[in-house]
Design an enzyme around this catalytic site. Sequence first.
Site, PDB file in Angstrom:
ATOM      1  N   SER A 128       0.824  -1.146  -0.041  1.00  0.00           N
ATOM      2  CA  SER A 128       0.027   0.152  -0.172  1.00  0.00           C
ATOM      3  C   SER A 128       0.951   1.191  -0.118  1.00  0.00           C
ATOM      4  CB  SER A 128      -0.825   0.009   1.268  1.00  0.00           C
ATOM      5  OG  SER A 128      -1.520   1.166   1.562  1.00  0.00           O
ATOM      6  N   TYR A 169      -2.591   0.506  10.192  1.00  0.00           N
ATOM      7  CA  TYR A 169      -2.359  -0.136   8.646  1.00  0.00           C
ATOM      8  C   TYR A 169      -1.116   0.661   8.157  1.00  0.00           C
ATOM      9  CZ  TYR A 169      -4.170  -1.181   4.078  1.00  0.00           C
ATOM     10  OH  TYR A 169      -4.369  -1.781   2.800  1.00  0.00           O
TER      11      TYR A 169
END
Length: 249
Positions: free
Chosen positions: A139, A152
């Site tokens: 990501s 995250y």
Amino acid sequence: MDLQGKTVLITGASRGIGESAARVFAEAGANLALVARNETAIADLTAELGEKALAIPCDVSRYWEVETAVKACVSAFGSIDVLVNNAGAIEPISHLSEVDPEAWGHVIDVNLKGVFHGMRAAMPVMMEQGGGTILTIGSGAAHGPVEAWSHYCSSKAGALMLTRMADKEARDKGIRAISLSPGTVATQMQRDIKASGINPVSQLDWEDHIPPDWPAKTLLWMCTAEADAFLGAEVSLRDEDIRAKVGLA
């Protein structure tokens, strides 16, 4: 690309990128071990994809379950040639000063330890058989802080380092380790992000997200020698050159 005779294990295969990847790899002729907590969803998917697909219920946050899944895969198909570390979580979206510590830790268990568990279970098998490919869903959050995503961002940064470590330690043993940063993808995770209303990502329109078959097709391309320039590094689907190489619109 023809993957006849090759075996692909995909975590988080019950929906989103994982489900799309299962379909793309099935079209390429691969044997598929589909791993997820949602037993019903992966059972339905394997029934759709046919006899080359195997459903393996598994929680990637528990190493023994991942190890058992890899053993089941090898027992059924004789090898594990590609591991797609896709399983991921983002809830709870919350600020550091307010987040529930146990829930925060669970995201680390899935997004970071789950990637490690996959690598740890698959790499010895791959090295013994002469090599294999490990693909991890990364990501852009690995590279910078995003409000209310401390778990995250931290987990994705760690997962990228695990990809670099796998390459550092095992490229000479035939391991191809690459991360894929897909950008924002039209999956349930983006619906959860949208519902949070926190940070700029939650303000994006649904039309701003790419379809899940784009990263799925990119994962297949990453199994080819054309992606060897990215070993130990990251492929970004924000890169127009990458999209062109994969053949995406």
